[in-house]
Scaffold this active site. Structure first.
Site, PDB file in Angstrom:
ATOM      1  N   GLY A  93       0.758  10.209  -4.669  1.00 22.54           N
ATOM      2  CA  GLY A  93      -0.454   9.967  -4.305  1.00 22.54           C
ATOM      3  C   GLY A  93      -0.448   8.471  -5.284  1.00 22.54           C
ATOM      4  O   GLY A  93       0.906   8.174  -5.710  1.00 22.54           O
ATOM      5  N   CYS A  94      -0.563   7.152  -4.572  1.00 25.11           N
ATOM      6  CA  CYS A  94      -0.333   6.399  -4.611  1.00 25.11           C
ATOM      7  C   CYS A  94      -0.799   5.038  -6.216  1.00 25.11           C
ATOM      8  O   CYS A  94      -0.024   5.493  -6.946  1.00 25.11           O
ATOM      9  CB  CYS A  94      -0.381   4.792  -3.321  1.00 25.11           C
ATOM     10  SG  CYS A  94      -2.951   4.659  -3.583  1.00 25.11           S
ATOM     11  N   TYR A  95      -2.022   5.702  -6.272  1.00 30.27           N
ATOM     12  CA  TYR A  95      -2.253   5.782  -7.755  1.00 30.27           C
ATOM     13  C   TYR A  95      -1.343   6.497  -8.929  1.00 30.27           C
ATOM     14  O   TYR A  95      -0.857   5.594  -9.693  1.00 30.27           O
ATOM     15  CB  TYR A  95      -3.920   6.011  -7.879  1.00 30.27           C
ATOM     16  CG  TYR A  95      -4.996   5.125  -7.579  1.00 30.27           C
ATOM     17  CD1 TYR A  95      -4.715   3.541  -7.547  1.00 30.27           C
ATOM     18  CD2 TYR A  95      -6.464   5.826  -6.721  1.00 30.27           C
ATOM     19  CE1 TYR A  95      -6.071   2.882  -7.024  1.00 30.27           C
ATOM     20  CE2 TYR A  95      -6.846   4.433  -5.438  1.00 30.27           C
ATOM     21  CZ  TYR A  95      -6.324   3.555  -6.405  1.00 30.27           C
ATOM     22  OH  TYR A  95      -7.561   2.992  -5.108  1.00 30.27           O
ATOM     23  N   PRO A  96      -1.340   7.573  -8.315  1.00 32.38           N
ATOM     24  CA  PRO A  96      -0.783   8.232  -9.705  1.00 32.38           C
ATOM     25  C   PRO A  96       1.154   8.193  -9.381  1.00 32.38           C
ATOM     26  O   PRO A  96       1.463   7.848 -10.650  1.00 32.38           O
ATOM     27  CB  PRO A  96      -0.370  10.617  -8.980  1.00 32.38           C
ATOM     28  CG  PRO A  96      -1.687   9.986  -7.858  1.00 32.38           C
ATOM     29  CD  PRO A  96      -1.693   8.320  -8.074  1.00 32.38           C
ATOM     30  N   THR A  97       1.494   7.188  -8.171  1.00 28.12           N
ATOM     31  CA  THR A  97       2.618   6.591  -8.514  1.00 28.12           C
ATOM     32  C   THR A  97       3.227   5.811  -9.544  1.00 28.12           C
ATOM     33  O   THR A  97       3.359   5.721 -10.623  1.00 28.12           O
ATOM     34  CB  THR A  97       3.080   5.865  -7.711  1.00 28.12           C
ATOM     35  OG1 THR A  97       3.594   7.236  -6.674  1.00 28.12           O
ATOM     36  CG2 THR A  97       4.751   5.704  -7.637  1.00 28.12           C
TER      37      THR A  97
END
Length: 301
Positions: free
Chosen positions: A117-121
Site C-alpha cells: 500500500g502507499c501509506y505502508p511503503t
C-alpha cells in the site's frame, strides 16, 4: 516475449501500470495482453486471459482479487496482486524490494507477490530500520499522520476534487481501523497497531507520511544523528529510496510522476524530538511504480 495481463487495467492503478509498461524499451520483451472492454467483468474470459499470461497483475477490489486467486489455484501464471488481501498472507512475498537486503531476490523467485500500500511503503521504510536496530521498541505507541493526493482516494473523491469548489482537505478513516494498518504493523515489527490518521489534500498526486518520536522514550541514548545513520545504512545504494537532509518545509507533490521516495529526519534544536517523514508519489512508489518495479523483478530483469 513475456506476456503480461492487467486484470483491472481501466482503474487508476491499472492504467498507471499499463502506461509504464508501454514506455519500457522493446528490448525488455514484454507483451501486454488486453481483454475486450465488454468482457472486463466476465470472470471466465478474464481467467482465460490470465492462463495465457506469464504474469497477471490484479488491480481489483479485495473480494474480486480473492476470487480470482482462488480460481487460479494450480496454474503456472505468476500473480502480482495490488489489492490488500494478500499483503500479510502466508505464501505471499511482500513487494517492497528495499525492505530487506534480499527482498528483491525473494520477489524475483516468487510466483505470488503482494504490491504494498502507499501509506505502508512510507511508514515501514521509516519504522522498520529503527526497530531492527533496537532503537525503537516494538511496543512503542507509534502515531502516524499522512496526507495523500486525491488520485488514490477512489472515483467519488476524484470527481469531487476535480469539480469547482471541491474540498481543500479532509481527514478520513476516523474509526482508526484503516485497512493498511495490518501490513504497517506486521512489516514494521510492531507489537501493537499504530494510531494512524490519513488525509487527502486538494492536489492530484503526491504523499507525505510523518511519524513523531520522543528520543527520550527510545532504547538507549539515541540522537537525531543516530536515527539518520540507521536509515542511511538501510537504504545505502538504493536506486529509488534516498535519505535526504531535513527541510523547513515539505511539499507533498514534489515527487509526483516518479518512483522515488525521500526519507528525512527533522529534529528540534535540543535534539529531544524527531519527526520522520517519507515523501513519495501515491501513484508511483505507492502503487503503479512499485508494481512495475516488482513486475520487472518477477520477469528476471
Amino acid at each position: 516475449m513475456a506476456k503480461v495481463f492487467i486484470d483491472g487495467e481501466a482503474g487508476t492503478t491499472g492504467l498507471g501500470i499499463r502506461q509504464r509498461i508501454e514506455a519500457l524499451p522493446e528490448a525488455l520483451g514484454i507483451e501486454l495482453l488486453s481483454i475486450d472492454a465488454s468482457l472486463r467483468k466476465d470472470l471466465s474470459a478474464r481467467q482465460e486471459m490470465i492462463q495465457k499470461a506469464d504474469v497477471a497483475i490484479l488491480c481489483l477490489p479485495d473480494d474480486a482479487a480473492r476470487e480470482v486467486v482462488t480460481q487460479m489455484s494450480g496454474t503456472d501464471t505468476k500473480i502480482l496482486d495490488a489489492s490488500t488481501v494478500h499483503r500479510v498472507a502466508e505464501g505471499w512475498t511482500y513487494g517492497f524490494p528495499e525492505m530487506e537486503g534480499d527482498q528483491s531476490n525473494l520477489i524475483r523467485s516468487s510466483a505470488r507477490v503482494a504490491n504494498p500500500g502507499c501509506y505502508p511503503t512510507g511508514a515501514i521504510s521509516l519504522l522498520r530500520p529503527l526497530v531492527k536496530a533496537g532503537m525503537l521498541s516494538s511496543d512503542y505507541p507509534v502515531s502516524i499522520n499522512a496526507v495523500s493526493g486525491y488520485s488514490g482516494a477512489g472515483k467519488s473523491a476524484i470527481e469531487s476534487h476535480e469539480k469547482e469548489g471541491g474540498p481543500a482537505f479532509f481527514l478520513y478513516a476516523l474509526g482508526l481501523e484503516h485497512k493498511h494498518l495490518p501490513e504497517i504493523q506486521y512489516y514494521s515489527g510492531l507489537d501493537k497497531s499504530p494510531l494512524f490518521v490519513p488525509s487527502v489534500g486538494h492536489f492530484a498526486q503526491g504523499m507525505i507520511v510523518s511519524i513523531p518520536l520522543y528520543l527520550s522514550e527510545l532504547s538507549g541514548k539515541v540522537t537525531p544523528a543516530d536515527v539518520q545513520a540507521a536509515l542511511e545504512q538501510t537504504y545505502k545504494g538504493s536506486e529509488y529510496v534516498k535519505v535526504m537532509s531535513p527541510e523547513t518545509k515539505l511539499l507533498a507533490e514534489t515527487l509526483a510522476g516518479t518512483n522515488n521516495m525521500e526519507l528525512r529526519v527533522h529534529s528540534d534544536s535540543k535534539g529531544e524530538k524527531v519527526l520522520l517523514t517519507a515523501s513519495l508519489d501515491n501513484l508511483g512508489k505507492g502503487a503503479s511504480g512499485a508494481a512495475l518495479q516488482n513486475l520487472l523483478l518477477m520477469l528476471g530483469h
